[in-house]
Design a protein around this motif. Sequence first.
Motif, PDB file in Angstrom:
ATOM      1  N   VAL A 199      72.854 -25.343 116.155  1.00  0.00           N
ATOM      2  CA  VAL A 199      73.105 -24.015 116.175  1.00  0.00           C
ATOM      3  C   VAL A 199      73.423 -23.375 114.686  1.00  0.00           C
ATOM      4  CG1 VAL A 199      74.915 -22.093 116.672  1.00  0.00           C
ATOM      5  CG2 VAL A 199      74.288 -24.013 118.324  1.00  0.00           C
ATOM      6  N   GLU A 200      72.909 -22.157 114.275  1.00  0.00           N
ATOM      7  CA  GLU A 200      73.311 -21.663 113.093  1.00  0.00           C
ATOM      8  C   GLU A 200      73.572 -20.381 113.225  1.00  0.00           C
ATOM      9  OE1 GLU A 200      72.985 -21.244 108.766  1.00  0.00           O
ATOM     10  OE2 GLU A 200      72.736 -22.990 110.079  1.00  0.00           O
ATOM     11  N   PRO A 201      75.049 -20.366 113.045  1.00  0.00           N
ATOM     12  CA  PRO A 201      75.604 -18.799 113.092  1.00  0.00           C
ATOM     13  C   PRO A 201      75.339 -17.838 111.822  1.00  0.00           C
ATOM     14  CG  PRO A 201      77.386 -20.538 112.323  1.00  0.00           C
ATOM     15  CD  PRO A 201      76.273 -21.120 112.464  1.00  0.00           C
ATOM     16  N   VAL A 202      75.126 -16.407 112.248  1.00  0.00           N
ATOM     17  CA  VAL A 202      75.037 -15.427 111.242  1.00  0.00           C
ATOM     18  C   VAL A 202      75.712 -14.453 111.524  1.00  0.00           C
ATOM     19  CG1 VAL A 202      73.232 -14.045 110.190  1.00  0.00           C
ATOM     20  CG2 VAL A 202      72.695 -16.231 110.949  1.00  0.00           C
ATOM     21  N   ARG A 203      76.780 -13.891 110.832  1.00  0.00           N
ATOM     22  CA  ARG A 203      77.682 -13.082 110.960  1.00  0.00           C
ATOM     23  C   ARG A 203      77.197 -11.567 110.634  1.00  0.00           C
ATOM     24  NH1 ARG A 203      79.864 -17.627 110.161  1.00  0.00           N
ATOM     25  NH2 ARG A 203      81.749 -18.384 111.179  1.00  0.00           N
ATOM     26  N   ASP A 204      76.129 -11.354 109.842  1.00  0.00           N
ATOM     27  CA  ASP A 204      75.957 -10.214 109.223  1.00  0.00           C
ATOM     28  C   ASP A 204      74.230 -10.407 109.413  1.00  0.00           C
ATOM     29  OD1 ASP A 204      74.793  -8.269 107.457  1.00  0.00           O
ATOM     30  OD2 ASP A 204      76.491  -8.493 105.996  1.00  0.00           O
ATOM     31  N   GLY A 205      73.968  -9.254 110.207  1.00  0.00           N
ATOM     32  CA  GLY A 205      72.550  -9.115 110.505  1.00  0.00           C
ATOM     33  C   GLY A 205      71.409  -8.959 109.544  1.00  0.00           C
ATOM     34  N   ARG A 206      72.097  -8.381 108.256  1.00  0.00           N
ATOM     35  CA  ARG A 206      71.294  -8.372 107.020  1.00  0.00           C
ATOM     36  C   ARG A 206      70.726  -9.878 106.488  1.00  0.00           C
ATOM     37  NH1 ARG A 206      75.431  -4.885 103.613  1.00  0.00           N
ATOM     38  NH2 ARG A 206      76.956  -6.485 104.455  1.00  0.00           N
ATOM     39  N   GLU A 207      71.381 -10.941 107.063  1.00  0.00           N
ATOM     40  CA  GLU A 207      70.897 -11.855 106.513  1.00  0.00           C
ATOM     41  C   GLU A 207      69.965 -12.795 107.505  1.00  0.00           C
ATOM     42  OE1 GLU A 207      74.810 -14.321 105.896  1.00  0.00           O
ATOM     43  OE2 GLU A 207      75.591 -12.903 104.490  1.00  0.00           O
ATOM     44  N   ALA A 208      69.844 -12.000 108.419  1.00  0.00           N
ATOM     45  CA  ALA A 208      69.244 -12.962 109.715  1.00  0.00           C
ATOM     46  C   ALA A 208      67.699 -13.136 109.539  1.00  0.00           C
ATOM     47  CB  ALA A 208      69.457 -11.990 111.064  1.00  0.00           C
ATOM     48  N   VAL A 209      67.001 -12.376 109.078  1.00  0.00           N
ATOM     49  CA  VAL A 209      65.531 -12.747 108.999  1.00  0.00           C
ATOM     50  C   VAL A 209      65.523 -13.648 107.862  1.00  0.00           C
ATOM     51  CG1 VAL A 209      63.475 -11.821 107.987  1.00  0.00           C
ATOM     52  CG2 VAL A 209      64.930 -10.364 109.466  1.00  0.00           C
ATOM     53  N   GLN A 210      65.965 -13.674 106.773  1.00  0.00           N
ATOM     54  CA  GLN A 210      66.191 -14.847 105.643  1.00  0.00           C
ATOM     55  C   GLN A 210      66.626 -16.259 106.378  1.00  0.00           C
ATOM     56  OE1 GLN A 210      64.320 -14.863 102.897  1.00  0.00           O
ATOM     57  NE2 GLN A 210      64.766 -17.149 102.704  1.00  0.00           N
ATOM     58  N   ARG A 211      67.492 -16.239 107.086  1.00  0.00           N
ATOM     59  CA  ARG A 211      68.094 -17.313 107.802  1.00  0.00           C
ATOM     60  C   ARG A 211      67.282 -18.112 108.766  1.00  0.00           C
ATOM     61  NH1 ARG A 211      73.977 -17.054 107.125  1.00  0.00           N
ATOM     62  NH2 ARG A 211      74.193 -18.863 108.383  1.00  0.00           N
TER      63      ARG A 211
END
Length: 120
Positions: A29-41
Amino acid sequence: MAKRVLVVEDNELNLKLFCDLLRAHEFVVEPVRDGREAVQRAREFAPDLVVMDIQMPHVTGYDLLLQLKADPGLRHIPVMAVTAYAGRDDEERLRAAGAEAYVSKPITLARFMAAITALI
């Protein structure tokens, strides 16, 4: 090989719940708290599935879904939308934008995992 899930959720408790549940079922699992980072992550992590909240600050899950499905390197990744605002029109709009699954909050653990398993 363990399947990889990117979890995009701004609520810390929900993020922990989703991640802990997925890890307990042997997902990476890779958690992302900010949607602005989601595409790059997503590009860096190369997930087999994206689990995404729809109501987030800065960028909505709907807009993020459109970005993921417009990206040639990411559009093949299934997306499960998770939202507390579960109206019939919402589900249709998210599915039309490319979400393969839709789960309303509060989630039931069995339904959440059944939806995950059906997608990967």
